[in-house]
Design a protein around this motif. Structure first.
Motif, PDB file in Angstrom:
ATOM      1  N   SER A  11      29.257  56.335  31.216  1.00 26.84           N
ATOM      2  CA  SER A  11      30.242  56.747  30.089  1.00 26.84           C
ATOM      3  C   SER A  11      31.429  55.614  30.037  1.00 26.84           C
ATOM      4  N   LEU A  12      31.978  55.092  30.894  1.00 26.00           N
ATOM      5  CA  LEU A  12      32.692  53.502  30.956  1.00 26.00           C
ATOM      6  C   LEU A  12      32.112  52.749  30.266  1.00 26.00           C
ATOM      7  N   LEU A  13      30.899  52.232  30.418  1.00 24.90           N
ATOM      8  CA  LEU A  13      30.316  51.250  29.783  1.00 24.90           C
ATOM      9  C   LEU A  13      29.842  51.474  28.429  1.00 24.90           C
ATOM     10  N   SER A  14      29.683  53.035  28.117  1.00 33.30           N
ATOM     11  CA  SER A  14      29.259  53.148  26.711  1.00 33.30           C
ATOM     12  C   SER A  14      30.506  52.985  25.834  1.00 33.30           C
ATOM     13  N   LYS A  15      31.665  52.803  26.396  1.00 30.45           N
ATOM     14  CA  LYS A  15      32.581  52.594  25.481  1.00 30.45           C
ATOM     15  C   LYS A  15      32.792  50.930  25.457  1.00 30.45           C
ATOM     16  N   PRO A  16      34.079  50.739  24.231  1.00 30.49           N
ATOM     17  CA  PRO A  16      34.147  49.166  23.950  1.00 30.49           C
ATOM     18  C   PRO A  16      34.787  48.456  25.268  1.00 30.49           C
ATOM     19  N   ILE A  17      34.239  48.340  26.374  1.00 32.99           N
ATOM     20  CA  ILE A  17      34.749  48.006  27.496  1.00 32.99           C
ATOM     21  C   ILE A  17      34.080  46.824  27.971  1.00 32.99           C
ATOM     22  N   GLU A  18      34.146  45.677  28.038  1.00 28.25           N
ATOM     23  CA  GLU A  18      33.403  44.731  28.955  1.00 28.25           C
ATOM     24  C   GLU A  18      33.541  44.929  30.340  1.00 28.25           C
ATOM     25  N   ARG A  19      32.374  44.452  30.965  1.00 33.37           N
ATOM     26  CA  ARG A  19      32.306  44.667  32.406  1.00 33.37           C
ATOM     27  C   ARG A  19      33.496  43.821  33.123  1.00 33.37           C
ATOM     28  N   TYR A  20      33.710  42.850  32.691  1.00 30.80           N
ATOM     29  CA  TYR A  20      34.779  42.082  33.394  1.00 30.80           C
ATOM     30  C   TYR A  20      36.110  42.537  33.296  1.00 30.80           C
ATOM     31  N   GLN A  21      36.294  43.343  32.125  1.00 32.86           N
ATOM     32  CA  GLN A  21      37.746  44.046  31.833  1.00 32.86           C
ATOM     33  C   GLN A  21      37.856  45.044  33.043  1.00 32.86           C
ATOM     34  N   LEU A  22      36.426  45.883  33.259  1.00 31.98           N
ATOM     35  CA  LEU A  22      36.635  46.848  34.203  1.00 31.98           C
ATOM     36  C   LEU A  22      36.868  46.519  35.651  1.00 31.98           C
ATOM     37  N   VAL A  23      36.224  45.308  36.019  1.00 27.32           N
ATOM     38  CA  VAL A  23      36.535  44.802  37.474  1.00 27.32           C
ATOM     39  C   VAL A  23      37.833  44.185  37.453  1.00 27.32           C
ATOM     40  N   ILE A  24      38.461  43.483  36.536  1.00 29.53           N
ATOM     41  CA  ILE A  24      39.714  42.869  36.648  1.00 29.53           C
ATOM     42  C   ILE A  24      40.841  44.080  36.537  1.00 29.53           C
ATOM     43  N   GLY A  25      40.410  45.069  35.580  1.00 26.04           N
ATOM     44  CA  GLY A  25      41.604  46.310  35.533  1.00 26.04           C
ATOM     45  C   GLY A  25      41.547  47.027  36.888  1.00 26.04           C
ATOM     46  N   LYS A  26      40.491  47.429  37.482  1.00 23.61           N
ATOM     47  CA  LYS A  26      40.338  48.253  38.745  1.00 23.61           C
ATOM     48  C   LYS A  26      41.085  47.236  39.700  1.00 23.61           C
ATOM     49  N   TYR A  27      40.938  45.982  39.928  1.00 26.39           N
ATOM     50  CA  TYR A  27      41.611  45.252  40.896  1.00 26.39           C
ATOM     51  C   TYR A  27      43.104  45.283  40.517  1.00 26.39           C
ATOM     52  N   LEU A  28      43.640  44.912  39.488  1.00 29.40           N
ATOM     53  CA  LEU A  28      45.201  44.894  39.094  1.00 29.40           C
ATOM     54  C   LEU A  28      45.802  46.384  39.498  1.00 29.40           C
ATOM     55  N   GLY A  29      44.871  47.542  39.294  1.00 38.57           N
ATOM     56  CA  GLY A  29      45.394  48.834  39.484  1.00 38.57           C
ATOM     57  C   GLY A  29      45.597  49.087  40.936  1.00 38.57           C
ATOM     58  N   LEU A  30      44.751  48.258  41.818  1.00 35.72           N
ATOM     59  CA  LEU A  30      45.049  48.615  43.164  1.00 35.72           C
ATOM     60  C   LEU A  30      45.996  47.772  43.803  1.00 35.72           C
ATOM     61  N   VAL A  31      46.205  46.479  43.006  1.00 36.02           N
ATOM     62  CA  VAL A  31      47.249  45.483  43.473  1.00 36.02           C
ATOM     63  C   VAL A  31      48.483  46.086  43.171  1.00 36.02           C
ATOM     64  N   LEU A  32      48.744  46.914  42.050  1.00 29.80           N
ATOM     65  CA  LEU A  32      49.955  47.577  41.493  1.00 29.80           C
ATOM     66  C   LEU A  32      50.428  48.669  42.746  1.00 29.80           C
ATOM     67  N   THR A  33      49.265  49.462  42.990  1.00 28.43           N
ATOM     68  CA  THR A  33      49.282  50.407  44.006  1.00 28.43           C
ATOM     69  C   THR A  33      49.812  49.910  45.340  1.00 28.43           C
ATOM     70  N   LEU A  34      49.243  48.846  45.857  1.00 29.53           N
ATOM     71  CA  LEU A  34      49.433  48.159  47.127  1.00 29.53           C
ATOM     72  C   LEU A  34      50.998  47.685  46.897  1.00 29.53           C
ATOM     73  N   ALA A  35      51.456  47.010  45.861  1.00 31.75           N
ATOM     74  CA  ALA A  35      52.725  46.422  45.624  1.00 31.75           C
ATOM     75  C   ALA A  35      53.750  47.701  45.918  1.00 31.75           C
ATOM     76  N   VAL A  36      53.649  48.871  45.197  1.00 30.08           N
ATOM     77  CA  VAL A  36      54.373  49.764  45.067  1.00 30.08           C
ATOM     78  C   VAL A  36      54.660  50.429  46.638  1.00 30.08           C
ATOM     79  N   ASN A  37      53.744  50.561  47.420  1.00 27.41           N
ATOM     80  CA  ASN A  37      53.591  51.062  48.761  1.00 27.41           C
ATOM     81  C   ASN A  37      54.289  50.361  49.658  1.00 27.41           C
ATOM     82  N   LEU A  38      53.973  48.757  49.501  1.00 27.56           N
ATOM     83  CA  LEU A  38      54.854  47.875  50.283  1.00 27.56           C
ATOM     84  C   LEU A  38      56.331  47.956  50.166  1.00 27.56           C
ATOM     85  N   ALA A  39      56.401  48.166  48.734  1.00 29.19           N
ATOM     86  CA  ALA A  39      58.004  48.212  48.462  1.00 29.19           C
ATOM     87  C   ALA A  39      58.572  49.449  49.244  1.00 29.19           C
TER      88      ALA A  39
END
Length: 268
Positions: free
Chosen positions: A85-113
């Motif tokens: 369902s994700l890939l059927s939307k107007p989302i490129e695969r590279y956007q999915l990988v980068i978006g998920k990585y940045l989301g986890l980095v944001l989670t990591l930054a908040v928890n380290l804080a």
């Protein structure tokens, strides 16, 4: 760029709702509080012990957050078949990988804080309760701003670990991804020893292989400034900046590799 931001925010929200994440942060905060009690058992060394255990807890629990959430960022979507369902939307695969990585980095930054604030709270309480004049025996103030440099370096290190976890999650199972990520983390912490391997074995082939492995492995030892901060040794901002630049380049390389692998996967 908008799809990447949307994916990153969704990953952050999902990670914040994860009970495992709360448990890890809770145990880290409890450990920092317990370090205050342990520090009271060693006269004159309580500040050092609290700083050492607090920064170690921040690093260790941050590592668990990076690994155990990072390994499932992509593989979880495949197992639940929500990837279709994700890939059927107007989302490129590279956007999915980068978006998920940045989301986890944001989670990591908040928890380290959060963990850094908890550490400063414990140290602030200790400084408030300490007898007058006892701070003269401390090498550095209890609320030493240099600890923020150690936390920032930890964030750089865990950003690389997160990228490693995401890379393995694009083609491997969660268990194998966790094992490989932990293995690379340990190897990265001791990769500097490979530079001296030619002094142990006199072999051109072995030296060439170890040199190649040394340059391929992440050099994670440069991000460990805990000992310097605890003992009051200065941590130069130029060193922090160079370490941040190294982390950025290594993460970029891993993201390119992860996108290349994920783009070639067939989910049919």
């Amino acid at each position: 760029m908008r799809p990447i931001g949307v994916i990153a925010l969704n990953v952050f929200r999902e990670s914040v709702r994860d009970k495992v994440l709360y448990n890890l942060v809770f145990f880290a905060v409890v450990l920092m509080g317990a370090s205050y009690l342990i520090g009271q058992l060693t006269a004159g060394q309580d500040v050092k012990i609290i700083k050492d255990l607090g920064l170690a807890a921040t690093s260790i629990f941050g590592l668990f957050i990076a690994v155990f959430i990072g390994i499932g960022l992509v593989s979880k979507e495949v197992e639940k078949r929500s990837i279709y369902s994700l890939l059927s939307k107007p989302i490129e695969r590279y956007q999915l990988v980068i978006g998920k990585y940045l989301g986890l980095v944001l989670t990591l930054a908040v928890n380290l804080a959060v963990m850094a604030l908890a550490l400063y709270a414990v140290l602030g309480y200790m400084a408030w309760m300490a007898p007058a004049g006892s701070e003269l025996a401390w090498e550095r103030p209890a609320l030493d701003p240099a600890m923020l440099k150690a936390v920032l370096l930890t964030f750089f290190e865990l950003s690389i670990v997160t990228a490693i976890a995401v890379f393995f999650s694009t083609f491997s199972t969660p268990i194998l991804s966790a094992a490989l990520t932990f293995g690379l983390f340990i190897a990265g912490r001791f990769s500097a020893d490979l530079r001296n391997f030619n002094q142990v074995i006199d072999s051109a082939l072995a030296n060439g292989l170890t040199t190649a492995v040394y340059w391929l492995l992440p050099n994670l030892s440069q991000f460990d400034a805990r000992s310097q901060v605890v003992h009051g040794d200065p941590v130069a901002m130029t060193s922090v900046a160079l370490s941040g630049g190294y982390a950025l380049l290594y993460v970029a390389a891993l993201m390119v590799a992860a996108i290349a692998v994920f783009s070639r996967r067939d989910f049919k």
